[in-house]
Write a protein that holds these residues in place. Structure first.
Motif, short mmCIF file in Angstrom:
data_model
loop_
_atom_site.label_atom_id
_atom_site.label_comp_id
_atom_site.label_asym_id
_atom_site.label_seq_id
_atom_site.Cartn_x
_atom_site.Cartn_y
_atom_site.Cartn_z
N LEU A 73 17.46 -10.11 -43.20
CA LEU A 73 16.65 -9.05 -42.60
C LEU A 73 17.04 -7.74 -43.26
CD1 LEU A 73 14.99 -7.70 -40.18
CD2 LEU A 73 17.12 -7.84 -38.88
N ARG A 74 16.07 -6.82 -43.37
CA ARG A 74 16.42 -5.48 -43.82
C ARG A 74 15.90 -4.44 -42.83
NH1 ARG A 74 15.76 -7.42 -49.32
NH2 ARG A 74 13.53 -7.06 -49.13
N PHE A 75 16.69 -3.41 -42.62
CA PHE A 75 16.21 -2.22 -41.95
C PHE A 75 15.87 -1.21 -43.03
CE2 PHE A 75 19.03 -2.95 -37.95
CZ PHE A 75 18.03 -3.72 -37.37
N VAL A 76 14.78 -0.49 -42.82
CA VAL A 76 14.40 0.56 -43.76
C VAL A 76 14.35 1.87 -43.00
CG1 VAL A 76 12.69 1.32 -45.44
CG2 VAL A 76 13.08 -1.13 -45.09
N ASP A 77 15.32 2.71 -43.29
CA ASP A 77 15.44 4.02 -42.63
C ASP A 77 14.52 4.99 -43.37
OD1 ASP A 77 16.36 6.02 -40.98
OD2 ASP A 77 18.41 6.06 -41.78
N VAL A 78 13.50 5.44 -42.66
CA VAL A 78 12.46 6.28 -43.24
C VAL A 78 12.79 7.75 -42.93
CG1 VAL A 78 9.99 6.85 -43.03
CG2 VAL A 78 10.72 4.46 -43.02
N PRO A 79 12.62 8.64 -43.90
CA PRO A 79 12.92 10.05 -43.62
C PRO A 79 12.13 10.57 -42.42
CG PRO A 79 12.40 9.75 -45.93
CD PRO A 79 12.12 8.44 -45.27
N GLY A 80 12.79 11.40 -41.65
CA GLY A 80 12.17 11.94 -40.44
C GLY A 80 11.05 12.92 -40.76
N TYR A 81 10.06 12.96 -39.89
CA TYR A 81 8.97 13.91 -40.07
C TYR A 81 9.14 15.10 -39.13
CZ TYR A 81 7.20 10.95 -36.26
OH TYR A 81 7.07 10.22 -35.11
N GLY A 82 8.30 16.09 -39.34
CA GLY A 82 8.26 17.22 -38.41
C GLY A 82 9.42 18.19 -38.53
N TYR A 83 10.08 18.15 -39.68
CA TYR A 83 11.16 19.12 -39.87
C TYR A 83 10.59 20.36 -40.52
CZ TYR A 83 15.57 21.14 -41.35
OH TYR A 83 16.62 21.99 -41.55
N ALA A 84 10.63 21.46 -39.81
CA ALA A 84 9.90 22.66 -40.23
C ALA A 84 10.45 23.29 -41.51
CB ALA A 84 9.92 23.69 -39.10
N ARG A 85 11.75 23.18 -41.71
CA ARG A 85 12.35 23.95 -42.80
C ARG A 85 12.30 23.26 -44.16
NH1 ARG A 85 17.66 25.77 -40.00
NH2 ARG A 85 18.46 25.91 -42.11
N VAL A 86 11.27 22.50 -44.43
CA VAL A 86 11.05 22.00 -45.79
C VAL A 86 9.69 22.54 -46.25
CG1 VAL A 86 12.41 19.90 -45.53
CG2 VAL A 86 10.00 19.84 -44.98
N SER A 87 9.55 22.69 -47.56
CA SER A 87 8.33 23.27 -48.10
C SER A 87 7.15 22.33 -47.91
CB SER A 87 8.51 23.55 -49.58
OG SER A 87 8.62 22.33 -50.28
N LYS A 88 5.96 22.90 -48.01
CA LYS A 88 4.74 22.12 -47.85
C LYS A 88 4.68 21.02 -48.91
CE LYS A 88 -0.24 22.69 -47.32
NZ LYS A 88 -1.19 23.04 -48.38
N LYS A 89 5.09 21.40 -50.12
CA LYS A 89 5.06 20.46 -51.23
C LYS A 89 5.98 19.26 -50.96
CE LYS A 89 5.25 20.72 -56.20
NZ LYS A 89 5.77 21.45 -57.34
N GLU A 90 7.16 19.58 -50.44
CA GLU A 90 8.13 18.54 -50.15
C GLU A 90 7.62 17.62 -49.03
OE1 GLU A 90 12.93 18.47 -50.50
OE2 GLU A 90 11.93 20.31 -49.91
#
Ligand SMILES: Nc1nc2c(ncn2[C@@H]2O[C@H](COP(=O)(O)OP(=O)(O)OP(=O)(O)O)[C@@H](O)[C@H]2O)c(=O)[nH]1
Ligand SMILES: [Mg+2]
Length: 195
Positions: A73-90
């Motif tokens: 089995l694998r777990f895939v840790d996905v980057p969190g969303y909704g973090y305000a302090r990253v650029s729009k592009k990122e």
């Protein structure tokens, strides 16, 4: 299926498809707002202190992190969303990376979608749930940080979350705490039923 959870390791981090492992091992992905407790959930399920790195700093996990559990089995840790302090592009880059994985990965069996039991789901939480329903990806909804809410109020918070998400009663809903380990057995049961 018997899985030896002691036999767990970080396998690789991927930015796109070309980096994904090439085999038939089933995957369970973890999705949720930054800081909701995705990495802590993985650590709790694997009974490890800091295999999936956690921090008070939101937005730390920026790649898809694949964890191998006993080659079964694998777990895939996905980057969190909704973090305000990253650029729009990122943010757009993250969006493409997550979408590519969720919509094209044949190994994917279910997504553990994490929300904070204390709060009504955010617009991003609702969007993620709708996205998963639209693509007919099985969902295990996990409400985290249950230790921060008195047990007598759990039902009320659960109802509020279900209402806001227009929750499908066929999906699993698990109250969870990485601190008290409430929901640990239920989470494993739900995951094993999907793989
Ligand atoms: N009280 C309590 N704190 C928790 C729980 N789960 C996570 N935390 C704390 O919340 C913070 C964020 O947890 P992480 O597991 O790193 O969150 P994440 O979703 O992986 O965050 P990103 O990688 O930034 O997306 C840490 O300080 C954890 O200790 C929980 O069930 N109860
Ligand atoms: Mg994390």
């Amino acid at each position: 299926m018997e899985i030896n959870t002691h036999n767990a390791e970080i396998l690789l981090s991927a930015a796109n498809k070309s980096h994904y492992p090439q085999d038939d091992i089933p995957e369970i992905a973890l999705a949720g707002r930054s800081n909701v407790g995705k990495s802590s959930f993985i650590n709790t399920l694997l009974n490890r202190k800091n295999l999936a790195r956690t921090s008070g700093k939101p937005g730390k996990t920026q790649l898809l992190n694949f964890f191998n559990i006993d080659d079964k089995l694998r777990f895939v840790d996905v980057p969190g969303y909704g973090y305000a302090r990253v650029s729009k592009k990122e943010r757009e880059k993250w969006g493409r990376m997550i979408e590519e994985y969720l919509t094209s990965r044949e190994n994917l069996r279910a997504v553990v979608s994490l929300v904070d039991l204390r709060h009504d789901p955010s617009a991003d939480d609702v969007q993620m749930y709708e996205f998963l329903k639209y693509y007919e990806i099985p969902v295990i909804l996990v409400a985290t940080k249950a230790d921060k809410i008195p047990r007598g109020k759990w039902n009320k918070h659960e109802s509020a979350i279900k209402k806001k998400l227009d929750f499908d009663k066929n999906d699993d809903f698990i109250l969870f705490s990485s601190v008290t380990k409430d929901g640990l057995d239920a989470a494993w049961e739900a995951i094993l039923s999907k793989i």
